[in-house]
Scaffold this motif. Structure first.
Motif, PDB file in Angstrom:
ATOM      1  N   ASP A 105       0.825  -1.202   0.000  1.00  0.00           N
ATOM      2  CA  ASP A 105       0.000   0.000   0.000  1.00  0.00           C
ATOM      3  C   ASP A 105       0.864   1.259   0.000  1.00  0.00           C
ATOM      4  O   ASP A 105       0.570   2.241   0.676  1.00  0.00           O
ATOM      5  CB  ASP A 105      -0.941   0.004   1.208  1.00  0.00           C
ATOM      6  CG  ASP A 105      -0.188  -0.126   2.537  1.00  0.00           C
ATOM      7  OD1 ASP A 105       1.012  -0.494   2.525  1.00  0.00           O
ATOM      8  OD2 ASP A 105      -0.800   0.128   3.589  1.00  0.00           O
ATOM      9  N   ILE A 106       1.917   1.228  -0.779  1.00  0.00           N
ATOM     10  CA  ILE A 106       2.878   2.325  -0.801  1.00  0.00           C
ATOM     11  C   ILE A 106       2.240   3.629  -1.242  1.00  0.00           C
ATOM     12  O   ILE A 106       2.691   4.715  -0.887  1.00  0.00           O
ATOM     13  CB  ILE A 106       4.077   1.958  -1.712  1.00  0.00           C
ATOM     14  CG1 ILE A 106       5.256   2.900  -1.454  1.00  0.00           C
ATOM     15  CG2 ILE A 106       3.660   1.908  -3.179  1.00  0.00           C
ATOM     16  CD1 ILE A 106       6.550   2.434  -2.108  1.00  0.00           C
ATOM     17  N   ASP A 107       1.162   3.548  -2.008  1.00  0.00           N
ATOM     18  CA  ASP A 107       0.473   4.761  -2.454  1.00  0.00           C
ATOM     19  C   ASP A 107      -0.179   5.496  -1.286  1.00  0.00           C
ATOM     20  O   ASP A 107      -0.283   6.729  -1.295  1.00  0.00           O
ATOM     21  CB  ASP A 107      -0.571   4.431  -3.519  1.00  0.00           C
ATOM     22  CG  ASP A 107      -1.602   3.419  -3.024  1.00  0.00           C
ATOM     23  OD1 ASP A 107      -1.246   2.550  -2.194  1.00  0.00           O
ATOM     24  OD2 ASP A 107      -2.759   3.496  -3.477  1.00  0.00           O
ATOM     25  N   ARG A 108      -0.618   4.768  -0.280  1.00  0.00           N
ATOM     26  CA  ARG A 108      -1.198   5.405   0.899  1.00  0.00           C
ATOM     27  C   ARG A 108      -0.117   6.003   1.791  1.00  0.00           C
ATOM     28  O   ARG A 108      -0.302   7.070   2.383  1.00  0.00           O
ATOM     29  CB  ARG A 108      -2.010   4.362   1.693  1.00  0.00           C
ATOM     30  CG  ARG A 108      -2.676   4.904   2.946  1.00  0.00           C
ATOM     31  CD  ARG A 108      -3.381   3.792   3.703  1.00  0.00           C
ATOM     32  NE  ARG A 108      -2.450   2.766   4.151  1.00  0.00           N
ATOM     33  CZ  ARG A 108      -1.712   2.866   5.250  1.00  0.00           C
ATOM     34  NH1 ARG A 108      -1.773   3.961   6.003  1.00  0.00           N
ATOM     35  NH2 ARG A 108      -0.899   1.884   5.600  1.00  0.00           N
ATOM     36  N   ILE A 109       1.018   5.364   1.852  1.00  0.00           N
ATOM     37  CA  ILE A 109       2.115   5.814   2.708  1.00  0.00           C
ATOM     38  C   ILE A 109       2.806   7.044   2.124  1.00  0.00           C
ATOM     39  O   ILE A 109       3.218   7.949   2.850  1.00  0.00           O
ATOM     40  CB  ILE A 109       3.125   4.667   2.902  1.00  0.00           C
ATOM     41  CG1 ILE A 109       2.446   3.497   3.621  1.00  0.00           C
ATOM     42  CG2 ILE A 109       4.348   5.128   3.677  1.00  0.00           C
ATOM     43  CD1 ILE A 109       3.298   2.251   3.688  1.00  0.00           C
ATOM     44  N   LEU A 110       2.918   7.080   0.803  1.00  0.00           N
ATOM     45  CA  LEU A 110       3.634   8.176   0.135  1.00  0.00           C
ATOM     46  C   LEU A 110       2.697   8.924  -0.813  1.00  0.00           C
ATOM     47  O   LEU A 110       2.988   9.098  -1.995  1.00  0.00           O
ATOM     48  CB  LEU A 110       4.834   7.611  -0.642  1.00  0.00           C
ATOM     49  CG  LEU A 110       5.841   6.790   0.168  1.00  0.00           C
ATOM     50  CD1 LEU A 110       6.916   6.215  -0.749  1.00  0.00           C
ATOM     51  CD2 LEU A 110       6.489   7.640   1.260  1.00  0.00           C
ATOM     52  N   SER A 111       1.595   9.395  -0.286  1.00  0.00           N
ATOM     53  CA  SER A 111       0.527   9.968  -1.110  1.00  0.00           C
ATOM     54  C   SER A 111       0.968  11.125  -1.989  1.00  0.00           C
ATOM     55  O   SER A 111       0.552  11.234  -3.144  1.00  0.00           O
ATOM     56  CB  SER A 111      -0.629  10.433  -0.211  1.00  0.00           C
ATOM     57  OG  SER A 111      -1.132   9.368   0.561  1.00  0.00           O
ATOM     58  N   PHE A 112       1.818  12.016  -1.455  1.00  0.00           N
ATOM     59  CA  PHE A 112       2.161  13.236  -2.178  1.00  0.00           C
ATOM     60  C   PHE A 112       3.636  13.304  -2.563  1.00  0.00           C
ATOM     61  O   PHE A 112       4.126  14.363  -2.959  1.00  0.00           O
ATOM     62  CB  PHE A 112       1.794  14.465  -1.333  1.00  0.00           C
ATOM     63  CG  PHE A 112       0.347  14.514  -0.959  1.00  0.00           C
ATOM     64  CD1 PHE A 112      -0.617  14.807  -1.905  1.00  0.00           C
ATOM     65  CD2 PHE A 112      -0.058  14.235   0.344  1.00  0.00           C
ATOM     66  CE1 PHE A 112      -1.963  14.840  -1.566  1.00  0.00           C
ATOM     67  CE2 PHE A 112      -1.405  14.266   0.686  1.00  0.00           C
ATOM     68  CZ  PHE A 112      -2.356  14.568  -0.263  1.00  0.00           C
ATOM     69  N   VAL A 113       4.325  12.195  -2.457  1.00  0.00           N
ATOM     70  CA  VAL A 113       5.759  12.190  -2.742  1.00  0.00           C
ATOM     71  C   VAL A 113       6.013  12.374  -4.237  1.00  0.00           C
ATOM     72  O   VAL A 113       5.391  11.726  -5.079  1.00  0.00           O
ATOM     73  CB  VAL A 113       6.403  10.883  -2.239  1.00  0.00           C
ATOM     74  CG1 VAL A 113       7.783  10.668  -2.839  1.00  0.00           C
ATOM     75  CG2 VAL A 113       6.492  10.902  -0.713  1.00  0.00           C
ATOM     76  N   THR A 114       6.937  13.268  -4.566  1.00  0.00           N
ATOM     77  CA  THR A 114       7.325  13.517  -5.956  1.00  0.00           C
ATOM     78  C   THR A 114       8.651  12.850  -6.297  1.00  0.00           C
ATOM     79  O   THR A 114       8.959  12.658  -7.470  1.00  0.00           O
ATOM     80  CB  THR A 114       7.439  15.023  -6.235  1.00  0.00           C
ATOM     81  OG1 THR A 114       8.478  15.591  -5.408  1.00  0.00           O
ATOM     82  CG2 THR A 114       6.127  15.729  -5.938  1.00  0.00           C
ATOM     83  N   SER A 115       9.439  12.508  -5.275  1.00  0.00           N
ATOM     84  CA  SER A 115      10.740  11.885  -5.504  1.00  0.00           C
ATOM     85  C   SER A 115      10.966  10.759  -4.495  1.00  0.00           C
ATOM     86  O   SER A 115      10.900  10.987  -3.285  1.00  0.00           O
ATOM     87  CB  SER A 115      11.858  12.931  -5.381  1.00  0.00           C
ATOM     88  OG  SER A 115      13.127  12.343  -5.550  1.00  0.00           O
ATOM     89  N   LEU A 116      11.227   9.550  -5.033  1.00  0.00           N
ATOM     90  CA  LEU A 116      11.483   8.381  -4.179  1.00  0.00           C
ATOM     91  C   LEU A 116      12.754   7.697  -4.655  1.00  0.00           C
ATOM     92  O   LEU A 116      12.838   7.238  -5.789  1.00  0.00           O
ATOM     93  CB  LEU A 116      10.312   7.401  -4.245  1.00  0.00           C
ATOM     94  CG  LEU A 116      10.480   6.084  -3.478  1.00  0.00           C
ATOM     95  CD1 LEU A 116      10.637   6.343  -1.986  1.00  0.00           C
ATOM     96  CD2 LEU A 116       9.298   5.153  -3.741  1.00  0.00           C
ATOM     97  N   ASP A 117      13.747   7.633  -3.776  1.00  0.00           N
ATOM     98  CA  ASP A 117      15.022   6.997  -4.108  1.00  0.00           C
ATOM     99  C   ASP A 117      15.332   5.917  -3.082  1.00  0.00           C
ATOM    100  O   ASP A 117      15.660   6.207  -1.934  1.00  0.00           O
ATOM    101  CB  ASP A 117      16.148   8.045  -4.131  1.00  0.00           C
ATOM    102  CG  ASP A 117      17.459   7.487  -4.695  1.00  0.00           C
ATOM    103  OD1 ASP A 117      17.552   6.261  -4.892  1.00  0.00           O
ATOM    104  OD2 ASP A 117      18.386   8.288  -4.930  1.00  0.00           O
ATOM    105  N   LEU A 118      15.197   4.669  -3.515  1.00  0.00           N
ATOM    106  CA  LEU A 118      15.493   3.509  -2.661  1.00  0.00           C
ATOM    107  C   LEU A 118      16.641   2.695  -3.243  1.00  0.00           C
ATOM    108  O   LEU A 118      16.836   1.532  -2.880  1.00  0.00           O
ATOM    109  CB  LEU A 118      14.253   2.620  -2.534  1.00  0.00           C
ATOM    110  CG  LEU A 118      12.989   3.272  -1.974  1.00  0.00           C
ATOM    111  CD1 LEU A 118      11.835   2.274  -1.949  1.00  0.00           C
ATOM    112  CD2 LEU A 118      13.227   3.833  -0.574  1.00  0.00           C
ATOM    113  N   SER A 119      17.419   3.291  -4.114  1.00  0.00           N
ATOM    114  CA  SER A 119      18.480   2.578  -4.821  1.00  0.00           C
ATOM    115  C   SER A 119      19.615   2.152  -3.895  1.00  0.00           C
ATOM    116  O   SER A 119      19.785   2.688  -2.800  1.00  0.00           O
ATOM    117  CB  SER A 119      19.044   3.464  -5.942  1.00  0.00           C
ATOM    118  OG  SER A 119      19.592   4.663  -5.416  1.00  0.00           O
TER     119      SER A 119
END
Length: 287
Positions: free
Chosen positions: A128-142
């Protein structure tokens, strides 16, 4: 008498006005307090859920200070305003952090950027990552060790401009729905164990380098995917009695049947019998 009534009416209006103003101030203050408390709890949860092997968070994230905006001075934290404890970005790259994806980040309700790259994080990404990061524009998990599937609901993070999942241990297909992220400018899943057809993005900024070192991936801008529908069913060896409708044959030693799909959508069935000696061809038109 009329004057007294007018004065009483004016006083009543004034009381209503003052009451309304006080109520608005109270609601505003409650909303602000909730926002601040929520973001503080967000960072507390992140700190508690991660193993801080190099001590960066332990030395910087001190929650005993209750002054306004104190969390904005924490390592890797950027706030909307220096004196307001509403977290804008969390940047914790290369800090030697261990653990899984910190679910407590959902309490940072105004978050627009999350960078956890180059750590030692693993396990699956939240479905449910969309609920956790609703307004995030940049995600870096590399450059971590995240494993499992890329969550389908990631395609609901409609504000995403940057998505970096490269250099992990992710497997399975890339959800085709990811191409619904129309604002995406940077996308990388290189150096994972992904397979299947890649999403078709309507942008030239996503190149083959975005998918590098995933031998199982195919489709533009990579090599073409093999047409798996050419052979609907491989060779089959059948034996025993044969219905009389097959040219009146009573039995055969073996029957080999092959199915082929032509370009115009017709399935051609070819059967060859051994021991009797016949060949049967017919077509099935697909609807």
């Amino acid at each position: 008498m009329a004057l007294l009534g007018h004065v009483l009416l004016s006083k009543q209006h004034l009381d209503i006005y003052i009451g309304s103003v006080l109520l608005l101030l109270l609601l505003s203050n409650c909303s602000f307090s909730f926002g601040v408390e929520s973001d503080i709890n967000c960072l507390k949860s992140i700190k508690a859920s991660l193993e801080d092997t190099l001590g960066y968070l332990n030395s910087s994230w001190d929650f005993s200070n209750n002054t306004e905006g104190f969390i904005c001075n924490f390592l890797g934290i950027e706030c909307w305003h220096p004196h307001e404890s509403k977290v804008l970005n969390i940047k914790l790259s290369d800090l030697g952090l261990k653990g899984q994806f910190p679910l407590g980040v959902e309490n940072c309700t105004s978050l627009t950027g999350l960078d956890l790259s180059s750590n030692q994080l693993g396990g699956p990404l939240p479905h449910d990552i969309d609920r956790i990061l609703s307004f995030v524009t940049s995600l870096d998990l590399s450059f971590n060790s995240f494993s499992g599937l890329i969550p389908l609901k990631l395609s609901n993070c409609s504000y995403m401009n940057v998505l970096k999942l490269d250099n992990n241990q992710l497997s399975g297909n890339i959800p085709a729905e990811v191409n619904q992220l129309t604002r995406l400018k940077t996308f990388s899943v290189a150096n994972n164990a992904l397979s299947g057809e890649v999403p078709l993005f309507n942008t030239t900024s996503i190149t083959a380098d975005s998918y590098a070192n995933n031998p199982g991936l195919c489709g533009h801008p990579l090599k073409s995917c093999q047409n798996k529908s050419k052979s609907v069913c491989g060779p089959n060896l059948l034996s025993g009695p044969v219905p009389q409708l097959v040219f009146g044959a009573d039995s055969i030693g073996a029957l080999q049947v092959n199915f082929f799909r032509s370009r115009n959508g017709v399935v051609i069935v070819a059967a060859a019998g051994f021991g009797v000696g016949f060949a049967l061809f017919f077509e099935i038109k697909l609807q």
